[in-house]
Design an enzyme around this catalytic site. Structure first.
Site, PDB file in Angstrom:
ATOM      1  N   ASN A   1      47.304  45.615  37.961  1.00 12.70           N
ATOM      2  CA  ASN A   1      48.708  45.947  37.693  1.00 12.70           C
ATOM      3  C   ASN A   1      48.841  47.242  36.895  1.00 12.70           C
ATOM      4  OD1 ASN A   1      49.397  43.574  38.971  1.00 12.70           O
ATOM      5  ND2 ASN A   1      49.654  42.406  37.104  1.00 12.70           N
TER       6      ASN A   1
ATOM      7  N   GLU B   1      39.958  40.929  44.341  1.00  9.19           N
ATOM      8  CA  GLU B   1      40.232  40.131  43.134  1.00  9.19           C
ATOM      9  C   GLU B   1      40.038  38.671  43.507  1.00  9.19           C
ATOM     10  OE1 GLU B   1      43.685  40.801  40.664  1.00  9.19           O
ATOM     11  OE2 GLU B   1      43.754  42.923  41.243  1.00  9.19           O
TER      12      GLU B   1
ATOM     13  N   GLU C   1      48.609  45.291  44.772  1.00 12.34           N
ATOM     14  CA  GLU C   1      49.582  44.186  44.891  1.00 12.34           C
ATOM     15  C   GLU C   1      51.031  44.687  45.031  1.00 12.34           C
ATOM     16  OE1 GLU C   1      48.876  41.275  41.762  1.00 12.34           O
ATOM     17  OE2 GLU C   1      47.032  40.640  42.745  1.00 12.34           O
TER      18      GLU C   1
HETATM   19  O1  AHR Z   1      43.235  40.590  37.243  1.00 12.71           O
HETATM   20  C1  AHR Z   1      44.431  40.396  36.560  1.00 12.71           C
HETATM   21  C2  AHR Z   1      45.647  40.803  37.382  1.00 12.71           C
HETATM   22  O2  AHR Z   1      45.800  39.923  38.452  1.00 12.71           O
HETATM   23  C3  AHR Z   1      45.577  42.167  38.031  1.00 12.71           C
HETATM   24  O3  AHR Z   1      45.998  43.169  37.179  1.00 12.71           O
HETATM   25  C4  AHR Z   1      46.516  42.027  39.171  1.00 12.71           C
HETATM   26  O4  AHR Z   1      46.188  42.855  40.251  1.00 12.71           O
HETATM   27  C5  AHR Z   1      46.485  40.558  39.513  1.00 12.71           C
HETATM   28  O5  AHR Z   1      47.762  40.037  39.607  1.00 12.71           O
END
Ligand code: AHR
Length: 553
Positions: free
Chosen positions: A108, A331, A209
């Site tokens: 984020n 992720e 995202e």
């Molecule tokens: O990894 C934590 C957060 O999770 C990241 O910043 C984001 O991409 C996801 O929502």
């Protein structure tokens, strides 16, 4: 668009989760049900090897978030830091682990990050109130510090780009800053910053995202797809050798899941090489706290991969394109405790304690299952990142005097050490257990929407074969929380001559965890080396366990 916290947004949409199938869907693995007390049979044949797995399958992630960078890998005031401020103990730990690639700087964070703030003389860099995690960002660690740290820790960078508040022009400028030799505006700026040699960054994520209303600069799929295409086009003029990853759906629970991916790819298919998948698993909302259900969740990773792969292939067909995209599961992890309030809001402070999830034994077992899912899908998943690496939802935790390994460290470390060569396409016959169907409105997620049937194999297996080294590795996850499970590995071509290594992670208490004052509370134990006779290896998996065995041919 009003800022909606990710957790609340996902809770609102959980019931609308898209799911196409009520059957267990496992690519590259034949599964058959066995009678309740029969041994599990794993049929293994080196002739059923997939293409060599990409080392980047077991990458990780470091975001400017909480104490991941500051106090995690970079802490100039620490007695454990080197002359450049890098924590030597942390870099050594990561180098010894063998992490191949690290995604950076977010997450984020990246969607509001201006990379120019993080380069040049440190004294001139601005202190910013960072908006994704409401934290103070002093920009003392930026692109060049990260590249130097990567060299020290023995990994490659997977660079994230800001397609939220920034634009394709600045994305291409960063590529030029990093990869062009000299004689252009941005490459000469890098040289003026004291870095003569280009960093030669190969892998890039086109935003993060962007489907999420919590994301800075969130936009529609078509808008994002066009922006990603523009960025890709400009970046490739600077360096045609780049590997570019489009932003796929941020979760299977998004109301736009799969539609987002299709619409994005319809705009940018020709400019990208892969698409991202994200998923965090938890033993609360999804499972109602039922650990038997929780242990099955890695099967939803297999399902998610199969679904996104189908979307990619659909768009490929529509585009009449010869190019097949690969997947970047950039992720993945367990994350469900530290998701609200002060765990995700830094209160404007520097290096706040954010997302410092403490992992227990059952989390580590599921992470082992997720490693199995990645291995058996390694023909399509080329990049994957355990999110994250240090202090923030991480296998490694630091304080001023040292570090300790969380429970999830171990299955990840085994993947890095033992998953070599090619994944094998296994056939597995296992006894199964039933998981309860949801009842009532406040009940957990309907697993059939995650692609998980009510019938779950007790034993989940994956295996790799490294022909040149003459080694097999098997990764065996016993989901049975009460009983040990017998396993027979049937070697359908050449049986191994001996066991080189065997370890198991197990314990009596699923909720047991490690801490600075109890770093070995949950740790691997040697596993009795099983004997092989008549092309059959017999062994007994402890209840609640994840086991790795490496064999020599
Ligand atoms: O990894 C934590 C957060 O999770 C990241 O910043 C984001 O991409 C996801 O929502």
């Amino acid at each position: 668009m009003a800022h909606i916290p990710r957790r609340r947004f996902l809770q609102n949409t959980v019931t609308a989760a898209a799911g196409c199938s009520a059957t267990l869907l496992m690519r590259n693995s034949l599964f058959a049900q066995a009678s309740p007390d029969a041994p599990t049979r794993v049929y293994l044949d080196s002739r059923r090897a997939m293409p060599p797995l990409d080392r980047n399958l077991f990458g990780s992630f470091l975001e400017h978030l909480g104490r991941a960078i500051y106090e995690g890998i970079y802490d100039p005031g620490s007695k454990l830091a080197d002359a450049n401020g890098y924590r030597k103990d942390v870099a050594d730990e990561i180098k010894n682990l063998g992490v191949p690639i690290v995604r950076y700087p977010g997450g984020n964070f990246v969607s509001g990050y201006h990379w120019l703030d993080g380069v040049g003389p440190k004294k001139d860099r601005p202190r910013i109130l960072e908006k994704a995690w409401n934290s103070l960002e002093p920009n003392q660690f930026g692109t060049n510090e990260f590249m130097a740290w990567c060299k020290m820790a023995g990994c490659k960078p997977l660079m994230g780009l800001n397609l939220g508040t920034s634009n394709p022009e600045m994305a291409a400028a960063l590529v030029e800053y990093c990869n062009a030799e000299k004689g252009t505006k941005w490459s000469d700026l890098r040289r003026a910053h004291g870095i003569a040699d280009p960093h030669k960054v190969e892998h890039w994520c086109l935003g993060n995202e962007m489907d999420g209303p919590w994301q800075i600069g969130h936009m529609t799929a078509t808008e994002y797809g066009m922006r990603a295409a523009d960025a890709g086009r400009q970046m490739r003029y600077v360096d045609p050798s780049l590997k570019l990853i489009a932003c796929g759906s941020s979760s299977v629970f998004m109301p736009t899941y799969l539609e987002w991916d299709r619409e994005v790819l319809e705009q940018c298919y020709q400019y990208v090489d892969g698409i991202s998948l994200h998923r965090y698993y938890g033993n609360s909302d999804e499972t109602g706290g039922d650990s038997a259900k929780y242990m099955a969740l890695n099967l939803s990773m297999d399902h998610q991969i199969a679904q996104i792969e189908s979307v990619c292939d659909y768009v490929q067909g529509r585009m009449r394109s010869p190019k097949k995209l690969w997947l970047s599961f950039d992720e993945w992890n367990v994350w469900y405790r530290e998701r609200t309030g002060s765990a995700v809001n830094g209160g404007g402070k520097f290096a706040p304690h954010l997302l410092e999830e403490i992992y227990n034994l059952e989390d580590a077992l599921l992470v082992g299952g997720l490693v199995n899912s990645l291995i058996r899908n390694s023909d399509r998943v080329r990049v994957a990142c355990l999110a994250q690496l240090v202090n923030v939802i991480a296998p490694i935790m630091t304080n001023a005097t040292g570090l300790y390994r969380q429970t999830i460290y171990y299955p990840y470390a085994w993947a890095l050490q033992y998953a070599r060569g090619s994944a094998l396409n296994l056939a597995v016959e296992s006894p199964t257990y039933e998981i309860a169907a949801p009842t009532g409105s406040a009940s957990p997620v309907d697993f059939s929407k995650l692609g998980i049937s009510g019938t779950i194999p007790y034993v989940d297996a994956s295996a790799t074969f490294d022909k040149s080294a003459g080694k097999y590795s098997t990764f065996l996850f016993n989901r049975d929380l009460e009983k040990s499970r017998e396993v027979e590995i049937l070697w359908e071509d050449a049986a191994p001559t001996r066991v080189l290594d065997s370890f198991t992670l197990t314990g009596n208490d699923l909720k047991a965890h490690n801490a600075f004052d109890a770093p070995q509370n949950v740790a691997p134990k040697p596993f009795d080396k099983p004997a092989t006779a008549n092309n059959r290896t017999r062994l007994e998996l402890p209840p609640r366990s994840y086991t790795v065995i490496q064999f020599a041919m």
